[in-house]
Design a protein around this motif. Structure first.
Motif, PDB file in Angstrom:
ATOM      1  N   SER B 303       0.841  -1.187   0.000  1.00  0.00           N
ATOM      2  CA  SER B 303       0.000   0.000   0.000  1.00  0.00           C
ATOM      3  C   SER B 303       0.882   1.244   0.000  1.00  0.00           C
ATOM      4  N   ASP B 304       0.676   2.106  -0.980  1.00  0.00           N
ATOM      5  CA  ASP B 304       1.438   3.356  -1.049  1.00  0.00           C
ATOM      6  C   ASP B 304       0.481   4.520  -0.848  1.00  0.00           C
ATOM      7  N   SER B 305       0.880   5.456   0.000  1.00  0.00           N
ATOM      8  CA  SER B 305       0.093   6.682   0.031  1.00  0.00           C
ATOM      9  C   SER B 305       1.034   7.872  -0.034  1.00  0.00           C
ATOM     10  N   PHE B 321       3.205   5.883 -10.414  1.00  0.00           N
ATOM     11  CA  PHE B 321       3.230   4.646  -9.626  1.00  0.00           C
ATOM     12  C   PHE B 321       2.570   3.539 -10.441  1.00  0.00           C
ATOM     13  N   ASN B 323       1.690  -0.716 -10.553  1.00  0.00           N
ATOM     14  CA  ASN B 323       1.621  -1.968  -9.797  1.00  0.00           C
ATOM     15  C   ASN B 323       1.153  -3.097 -10.699  1.00  0.00           C
ATOM     16  N   PHE B 333      -3.279   2.481  -3.666  1.00  0.00           N
ATOM     17  CA  PHE B 333      -2.557   3.720  -3.937  1.00  0.00           C
ATOM     18  C   PHE B 333      -3.462   4.879  -3.553  1.00  0.00           C
ATOM     19  N   GLY B 335      -3.188   8.906  -3.452  1.00  0.00           N
ATOM     20  CA  GLY B 335      -2.304  10.011  -3.829  1.00  0.00           C
ATOM     21  C   GLY B 335      -3.026  11.325  -3.667  1.00  0.00           C
ATOM     22  N   GLN B 350       0.068  13.500 -11.665  1.00  0.00           N
ATOM     23  CA  GLN B 350       0.147  12.222 -10.950  1.00  0.00           C
ATOM     24  C   GLN B 350      -0.514  11.129 -11.781  1.00  0.00           C
ATOM     25  N   ASN B 352      -1.291   6.858 -11.811  1.00  0.00           N
ATOM     26  CA  ASN B 352      -1.240   5.545 -11.163  1.00  0.00           C
ATOM     27  C   ASN B 352      -1.861   4.539 -12.126  1.00  0.00           C
ATOM     28  N   ASN B 354      -2.356   0.298 -12.940  1.00  0.00           N
ATOM     29  CA  ASN B 354      -2.271  -1.010 -12.305  1.00  0.00           C
ATOM     30  C   ASN B 354      -2.748  -2.095 -13.253  1.00  0.00           C
ATOM     31  N   ALA B 365      -7.419   2.322  -5.828  1.00  0.00           N
ATOM     32  CA  ALA B 365      -6.699   3.557  -6.129  1.00  0.00           C
ATOM     33  C   ALA B 365      -7.580   4.742  -5.787  1.00  0.00           C
ATOM     34  N   ALA B 382      -5.884   7.559 -12.748  1.00  0.00           N
ATOM     35  CA  ALA B 382      -5.632   6.208 -12.246  1.00  0.00           C
ATOM     36  C   ALA B 382      -6.372   5.227 -13.134  1.00  0.00           C
TER      37      ALA B 382
END
Lengths: 256, 459
Positions: B303-305, B321, B323, B333, B335, B350, B352, B354, B365, B382
């Motif tokens: 888990s990324d924040s 980012f 994944n 995620f 963000g 940004q 993201n 996946n 996300a 995302a």
């Protein structure tokens, strides 16, 4: 002579709709076959089904390549057995370079045949030789597969891959679409250079134009999922002159 | 929450019951941090409520629940791992420091080759001239809003202080290798403070390794980086740990005018990983790049924040980012980009993306923008999807087996994150490592991209 590709009563469809309604086709070594037909007749379905495109469902019949049942094999194993499909719309694969793509393909085939992977030096040498077949720019080799290639470059890239893989049967699906006259000459020239008395080519096309460059031994007309007419090169010329309407009428009348 | 079923109280009890042990040989610097942490911890326990949208395994009360040992008596590792650890790849040629569980061990390589203007030392041995600086970094870098920050401060007994003198460029990367080696479950508080003074340049590479993969481990890592005006910091973090390893990684940074900060985080294997990035940019004209990739398989969780606060004007930030989730892997995620009223002409983006490679993989996300200023350019996006079936069939039709085609497409999906890395040796190594990881090679020291490998201690 032994049959290279034998298709018998092949039936296939997509999303529950039957498109191929019993195809019969026999291709022997050294032959060039052209498959022509109006839009929606099933030409691309036939090439997709033979190559193992998962979008299509086989409903019946058989297809063998040098005696091996194709329909039971994965797409990669059909390729290893010597079937090649030149895509009508080659797929762009960002992030995978042509070199890595080709190396993976060549070495997978060698593994299937029980051979050692090709050495880096031999591989690069082969790439260089085969690129020359279709005058493909060296720069394209380091780029991502088909990404940012022009229409002509994509089709030349297909024939380059065919040269690398040395298939026994190559199906060229609308290889002439989107090509200008110079690119058409180069692509057709490449196909002719690869022709031997051991392999065979199936050319799928709308137009007679390509057949001026790649001379067919047989011309088949596909309509409503069946091969309704087979003839020599003169049949293509007749189609060019008269269109498909007379074929449609002939078939539709028979059905009544 | 009653006292007995509260995961956090064990740590409060621990510091209260062991005050004398912890005080032994402790410098004033750490004493202040411990006291501040303990007092915040008591309050934070009362106030703790898990966020409703968290992956359950990533909740702090779950992460801290196991009965971990904490090495407050500072018992060194049994084998002298630090001494036997060395970098096996000459090209990397880094300035290597080791954190053996929770204890900093400078290597001979580092001590002999310490360039002029670079200080790398334990928080227990900060030179007198930099004590005030280290104390300020500790105070500014404290994670004051999190219970994890309070525990980390309350338990801190070591850490690394890195200072790069003004206008000094450190050519070699400072590489910090975290090694876990313990026969019993253990929580390791790890801290890294970096001060890149005005106009300086430094690269830092942090690697997580575990030598006892079956033993439960909570890696409680805090990083704080202060990037002064005109300074440039590149920070790389590679996690290759075991399924029994849980990681709570808090990265905080502050950037002053015209500074550059590049952060890249790569999850190659682990158990449960919770990464939190909090970057504030009060300076004008600064550039921030944040990127990460995660290959999550089996029952792993990553888990990324990210919270990026633009406070100054004319700043640019880029985040990407990616994944890839296999098997029952789960990822998250979050963000958030905050653009303050004063942050005119901010240019923030940004992304993201996946890929779910199995029907039982999961990804959540939630990108967010908070903009309080009109003259800005911000974008976020995302996407979560599957590998391109047309590309897979095209590759198969050329003879590439489906599994290999998938691997190649997954690697291609990650390629822009890797190519974004300007540290060339690491970039090349990461390409190889990701390829190995995707082809199912086990992730251990012998396959690690950073190619530091431990050798058995000599008898």
């Amino acid at each position: 002579m032994e049959d290279l590709l034998k298709v018998e009563n092949l039936r296939a469809g997509i999303d529950g709709k039957e498109i191929l309604r019993g195809i019969n086709l026999t291709v022997r070594p050294g032959e060039v076959h052209a498959i022509m037909g109006p839009n929606g007749s099933g030409k691309s379905t036939l090439s997709g089904v033979l190559a193992g495109d998962p979008r299509f469902t086989v409903l019946g019949g058989s297809a063998t390549l040098a005696g091996v049942d194709l329909l039971g094999l994965s797409p990669e194993d059909r390729s290893h057995e010597g079937l090649f499909l030149s895509f009508q719309y080659p797929v762009e694969i960002p992030g995978v370079t042509m070199v890595n793509f080709m190396r993976a393909a060549i070495n997978a085939k060698r593994k299937y045949l029980g051979l050692e992977p090709m050495s880096a030096a031999d591989f690069l040498k082969t790439m260089r030789q085969k690129r020359a077949v279709v005058e493909l720019d060296n720069k394209l080799a380091s780029r991502s597969v088909n990404e940012g290639f022009s229409g002509g470059e994509k089709k030349r890239n297909e024939i380059f891959q065919m040269a690398m893989l040395e298939p026994r049967v190559a199906i060229l699906d609308e290889t002439d679409s989107g090509l200008d006259i110079d690119a058409l000459r180069i692509v057709a020239g490449g196909v002719n250079k690869l022709k031997t008395d051991q392999n065979a080519t199936i050319v799928i096309t709308h137009y007679q134009r390509l057949l001026d460059y790649i001379k067919p031994d047989f011309v088949h007309i596909l309509y409503k999922g069946r091969i309704v007419h087979t003839g020599g090169p003169e049949l293509a010329l007749e189609l060019e002159e008269k269109g498909y309407d007379w074929i449609k009428q002939e078939v539709d009348n028979e059905q009544i | 929450m009653s006292r007995s079923d509260n995961a956090f109280n064990q740590y409060l009890d621990l510091v209260r019951d062991n005050a004398a042990v912890m005080a032994k040989g402790r410098p004033a610097l750490l004493e202040a941090v411990n006291k501040a942490g303990a007092s915040r911890l008591a309050e934070a326990i009362e106030a703790y409520k898990p966020a409703s949208d968290e992956i359950p395994e990533c909740r702090l009360d779950r992460l801290f629940a196991p009965d971990y040992g904490v090495n407050i008596a500072r018992v060194p590792m049994t084998a002298d791992v630090a001494a036997s650890f060395r970098c096996g790849v000459p090209q990397l040629n880094s300035l290597l420091a080791v954190v053996a569980n929770d204890i900093f061990r400078p290597t001979d390589v580092l001590m002999r080759n310490m360039p002029e203007g670079l200080t790398v030392c334990s928080l227990r041995q900060v030179p007198a001239e930099f004590e005030a600086d280290a104390a300020a970094l500790l105070a500014d870098g404290a994670d004051k809003n999190s219970i994890a920050g309070a525990i980390s401060d309350a338990l801190a007994h070591d850490g690394i202080y890195v200072r790069v003198a003004p206008r000094t460029e450190i050519e070699k990367a400072v590489q910090i290798v975290n090694i876990f080696n313990s026969p019993v479950p253990m929580l390791t508080p790890r801290r890294l403070l970096v001060h890149a003074c005005e106009g300086s340049k430094v690269k830092i590479l942090l690697c997580d390794h575990t030598q006892t993969p079956a033993v439960q481990h909570l890696n409680l890592q805090n990083v704080y980086i202060r990037v002064d005006a005109g300074a440039e910091v590149e920070f790389y973090d590679i996690e290759e740990s075991s399924a029994a390893t849980h990681r709570l990684f808090s990265f905080r940074a502050v950037q002053h005018s015209d500074s550059r900060l590049t952060v890249n985080t790569d999850f190659l294997s682990g158990g449960v990983t919770r990464n939190e990035f909090d970057i504030s940019v009060p300076g004008d004209g600064a550039y921030t790049s944040l990127s990460g990739l995660a290959i999550v398989s089996d029952e792993q969780i990553c888990s990324d924040s990210v919270v990026l606060r633009h406070l100054g004007s004319h700043c640019t930030s880029r985040q990407i980012f990616k994944n890839a989730l296999f098997d029952k892997g789960r990822g998250a995620f979050g963000g958030r980009i905050v653009v303050d009223e004063a942050a005119r002409f901010t240019d923030a983006a940004q992304t993201n993306r996946n890929i779910l490679e199995s029907p039982s993989a999961r990804m959540e996300a939630s990108p967010q923008l908070e903009i309080y200023c009109d003259e800005v350019k911000c974008s976020h996006g995302a996407t979560t999807g599957q590998l391109d079936e047309r590309a897979l069939f095209y590759m198969q039709a050329r003879g590439i087996p489906r599994d290999e085609a998938k691997r190649m497409l997954t690697q291609a999906f990650m390629v822009d994150v890797i190519d974004n890395i300007s540290f060339e040796v690491l970039r090349q190594r990461l390409h190889i490592l990701v390829e190995k990881r995707l082809s199912g090679a086990s992730a251990d020291c012998s396959t690690c991209a950073t190619a530091c490998h431990s050798q058995a201690p000599e008898e």
